[in-house]
Design a protein around this motif. Structure first.
Motif, short mmCIF file in Angstrom:
data_model
loop_
_atom_site.label_atom_id
_atom_site.label_comp_id
_atom_site.label_asym_id
_atom_site.label_seq_id
_atom_site.Cartn_x
_atom_site.Cartn_y
_atom_site.Cartn_z
N ALA A 160 0.82 -1.22 0.00
CA ALA A 160 0.00 0.00 0.00
C ALA A 160 0.85 1.27 0.00
N SER A 161 1.94 1.27 0.75
CA SER A 161 2.77 2.48 0.85
C SER A 161 3.51 2.80 -0.44
N ASP A 162 3.54 1.87 -1.40
CA ASP A 162 4.18 2.11 -2.70
C ASP A 162 3.26 2.85 -3.67
N PHE A 163 2.02 3.10 -3.28
CA PHE A 163 1.04 3.76 -4.14
C PHE A 163 0.96 5.24 -3.80
N ASP A 164 0.48 6.03 -4.78
CA ASP A 164 0.35 7.48 -4.58
C ASP A 164 -0.66 7.79 -3.48
N CYS A 165 -1.73 7.01 -3.42
CA CYS A 165 -2.72 7.23 -2.36
C CYS A 165 -3.43 5.93 -2.04
N VAL A 166 -3.92 5.87 -0.81
CA VAL A 166 -4.66 4.71 -0.31
C VAL A 166 -6.06 5.18 0.04
N VAL A 167 -7.06 4.46 -0.48
CA VAL A 167 -8.45 4.76 -0.17
C VAL A 167 -9.01 3.55 0.57
N VAL A 168 -9.46 3.77 1.80
CA VAL A 168 -10.05 2.68 2.59
C VAL A 168 -11.53 2.58 2.22
N ASN A 169 -11.93 1.40 1.76
CA ASN A 169 -13.32 1.18 1.36
C ASN A 169 -14.12 0.62 2.53
N ASP A 170 -14.45 1.51 3.48
CA ASP A 170 -15.33 1.10 4.58
C ASP A 170 -16.75 1.56 4.31
#
Length: 188
Positions: A160-170
């Motif tokens: 996940a940290s290798d991506f530009d952004c993380v979106v949590v799908n809750d």
């Protein structure tokens, strides 16, 4: 004007395909799906150049040797899927943005290859337990298959940290809105 590359990656069952479908259905962002290549035969009504680029085993292996893919994966023994560089160039060269729904390692590699021309978005489940509940709730996989998917998801979450952004799908609506905003901001 050259289009940009939108990379969406996530562990299985996180809602990635649902989010992409919702954004394509909204139609507010000029983006086209990349057609993948495979060495499997067409199924049913599938057509070359529409559903997949169907390559023979020899053509696929030759394309690997010729460095024709931005990413590829041997999904099952002897069964390959991948994204051709020519497909990315075709879509972006026509001035459209291209959206890639690819596995986590492929997403990292494509981002590395295209740099600032690409945005990489990682869709993350709220927790592994919530992912287990989603996968179980689908009713499509045996318990052993669910355990395999969860083990793979745990490994994929480490990227996940290798991506530009993380979106949590809750919350699906919130996740769609956040991905939509990130892409719109990126493509300008």
């Amino acid at each position: 004007m050259t289009g940009k590359i939108i990379i969406i990656s996530a562990p299985s069952g996180t809602g990635k395909s649902t989010i992409i479908s919702a954004l394509l259905d909204k139609g507010e962002i000029d983006m086209q799906f990349s057609i993948s290549a495979t060495n499997r035969p067409p199924r049913g009504e599938e057509q070359h150049g529409i559903n997949y680029y169907f390559l023979s085993d020899e053509e696929f292996k030759s394309s690997i040797e010729d460095d024709a893919f931005v990413e590829f994966e041997e999904v099952y023994p002897g069964r390959f899927y991948g994204t051709l560089k020519s497909e990315i160039s075709r879509i972006t060269g026509e001035g459209h943005n291209v959206i890639l729904d690819i596995d986590v390692k492929g997403g990292v590699n494509v981002k590395r290859m295209y740099g600032k021309q690409a945005i990489s978005i990682f869709i993350q489940p709220p927790s592994l337990e919530s992912l287990r509940a989603r996968l179980t709730g689908r009713g499509t996989d045996a318990p052993e298959a669910i355990e395999q998917r969860l083990a793979k998801a745990e490994y994929e979450l480490s990227f996940a940290s290798d991506f530009d952004c993380v979106v949590v799908n809750d919350n699906l609506d919130h996740a769609i809105a956040e991905v939509d905003a990130r892409i719109k901001n990126f493509v300008g």
